[in-house]
Design a protein around this motif. Sequence first.
Motif, mmCIF file in Angstrom:
data_model
loop_
_atom_site.group_PDB
_atom_site.id
_atom_site.type_symbol
_atom_site.label_atom_id
_atom_site.label_comp_id
_atom_site.label_asym_id
_atom_site.label_seq_id
_atom_site.Cartn_x
_atom_site.Cartn_y
_atom_site.Cartn_z
ATOM 1 N N GLU A 67 0.867 -1.169 0.000
ATOM 2 C CA GLU A 67 0.000 0.000 0.000
ATOM 3 C C GLU A 67 0.913 1.231 0.000
ATOM 4 O O GLU A 67 2.115 1.112 0.229
ATOM 5 N N PRO A 68 0.360 2.419 -0.219
ATOM 6 C CA PRO A 68 1.225 3.607 -0.270
ATOM 7 C C PRO A 68 2.095 3.795 0.973
ATOM 8 O O PRO A 68 3.248 4.200 0.861
ATOM 9 N N ASN A 69 1.568 3.497 2.165
ATOM 10 C CA ASN A 69 2.331 3.718 3.393
ATOM 11 C C ASN A 69 2.456 2.472 4.256
ATOM 12 O O ASN A 69 2.740 2.578 5.458
ATOM 13 N N ARG A 70 2.226 1.304 3.666
ATOM 14 C CA ARG A 70 2.336 0.049 4.419
ATOM 15 C C ARG A 70 2.704 -1.087 3.472
ATOM 16 O O ARG A 70 2.098 -1.246 2.418
ATOM 17 N N ILE A 71 3.717 -1.850 3.880
ATOM 18 C CA ILE A 71 4.106 -3.062 3.148
ATOM 19 C C ILE A 71 4.055 -4.215 4.137
ATOM 20 O O ILE A 71 4.658 -4.144 5.209
ATOM 21 N N ARG A 72 3.323 -5.289 3.784
ATOM 22 C CA ARG A 72 3.208 -6.453 4.664
ATOM 23 C C ARG A 72 3.968 -7.621 4.052
ATOM 24 O O ARG A 72 3.782 -7.960 2.887
ATOM 25 N N ILE A 73 4.830 -8.215 4.888
ATOM 26 C CA ILE A 73 5.700 -9.304 4.449
ATOM 27 C C ILE A 73 5.525 -10.491 5.394
ATOM 28 O O ILE A 73 6.169 -10.545 6.455
ATOM 29 N N PRO A 74 4.667 -11.455 5.052
ATOM 30 C CA PRO A 74 4.591 -12.665 5.875
ATOM 31 C C PRO A 74 5.909 -13.431 5.820
ATOM 32 O O PRO A 74 6.572 -13.490 4.784
ATOM 33 N N PHE A 75 6.266 -14.004 6.960
ATOM 34 C CA PHE A 75 7.479 -14.812 7.103
ATOM 35 C C PHE A 75 7.040 -16.193 7.592
ATOM 36 O O PHE A 75 6.556 -16.329 8.706
ATOM 37 N N TYR A 76 7.184 -17.186 6.730
ATOM 38 C CA TYR A 76 6.748 -18.551 7.019
ATOM 39 C C TYR A 76 7.932 -19.389 7.493
ATOM 40 O O TYR A 76 8.997 -19.369 6.880
ATOM 41 N N VAL A 77 7.704 -20.136 8.554
ATOM 42 C CA VAL A 77 8.717 -21.041 9.106
ATOM 43 C C VAL A 77 8.106 -22.433 9.092
ATOM 44 O O VAL A 77 7.294 -22.777 9.955
ATOM 45 N N GLY A 78 8.460 -23.227 8.063
ATOM 46 C CA GLY A 78 7.832 -24.526 7.905
ATOM 47 C C GLY A 78 6.330 -24.354 7.738
ATOM 48 O O GLY A 78 5.864 -23.555 6.924
ATOM 49 N N ALA A 79 5.545 -25.077 8.554
ATOM 50 C CA ALA A 79 4.078 -24.983 8.504
ATOM 51 C C ALA A 79 3.538 -23.820 9.326
ATOM 52 O O ALA A 79 2.339 -23.543 9.307
ATOM 53 N N ASP A 80 4.409 -23.118 10.043
ATOM 54 C CA ASP A 80 4.001 -22.008 10.900
ATOM 55 C C ASP A 80 3.753 -20.765 10.041
ATOM 56 O O ASP A 80 4.668 -20.233 9.425
ATOM 57 N N GLN A 81 2.506 -20.300 10.029
ATOM 58 C CA GLN A 81 2.103 -19.154 9.225
ATOM 59 C C GLN A 81 1.693 -17.984 10.127
ATOM 60 O O GLN A 81 0.819 -17.197 9.795
ATOM 61 N N SER A 82 2.370 -17.864 11.278
ATOM 62 C CA SER A 82 1.940 -16.912 12.306
ATOM 63 C C SER A 82 2.554 -15.522 12.201
ATOM 64 O O SER A 82 2.065 -14.596 12.844
ATOM 65 N N ARG A 83 3.587 -15.334 11.402
ATOM 66 C CA ARG A 83 4.368 -14.097 11.455
ATOM 67 C C ARG A 83 4.197 -13.225 10.213
ATOM 68 O O ARG A 83 4.278 -13.713 9.087
ATOM 69 N N THR A 84 4.037 -11.934 10.448
ATOM 70 C CA THR A 84 4.062 -10.956 9.358
ATOM 71 C C THR A 84 4.873 -9.753 9.822
ATOM 72 O O THR A 84 4.651 -9.231 10.912
ATOM 73 N N TRP A 85 5.821 -9.344 8.976
ATOM 74 C CA TRP A 85 6.548 -8.109 9.222
ATOM 75 C C TRP A 85 5.751 -6.995 8.558
ATOM 76 O O TRP A 85 5.491 -7.028 7.357
ATOM 77 N N ASP A 86 5.357 -6.009 9.334
ATOM 78 C CA ASP A 86 4.608 -4.857 8.844
ATOM 79 C C ASP A 86 5.527 -3.653 8.815
ATOM 80 O O ASP A 86 6.067 -3.254 9.857
#
Length: 190
Positions: A67-86
Amino acid sequence: MDKFFILVFTIAFGVFNAQNQTAPSEIFWNNLKKHCGKSYEGKITAGAKEGDGFSGQRLVMQVLSCEPNRIRIPFYVGADQSRTWDLFKNEKSILRLKHDHRHADGSEDKVTQYGGENSNQGMETLQMFPADQQTANRIPYASTNLWWITMDEKTFTYNLRRIGSDRVFSVEFDLTNSIEFNKRPWGWKD
């Protein structure tokens, strides 16, 4: 008198140019946006320990939303889909990093929304995020955390160092080889 004029002109021209140059954080931001919609595999380059939940797992970053002022980057560790760097950008081109942690049902983890804000516009290839007050209040042991992201044409590296301890973590992603990856982080909403 001529030397004075040259000095004043040089200073004025330098200020004029500095005001019209693109901020390093804007260049960093725009370079990151070029990867929107792409995914990359990574490897731990520092801080790997047996049983840490990262070692031996497939590591994938996905520049999923720009987005213009936000970039979301999910970080997957194996089957773990819990993390996103905002990553967020304010009107002065100062960048902020937050960690969004979710449970499999999409609800927020107890430890989430921590991170920091760069104190300046950083560099074109490096942005640093010392822990902010919200993080210090929420997670006192993380009050000395320093996160930084480096990025050039070949690599994106996410790093953590806890000042005053031996805690260090770095994961590097190969930006020269995008991969097919169709997962979404837990709780993802477009």
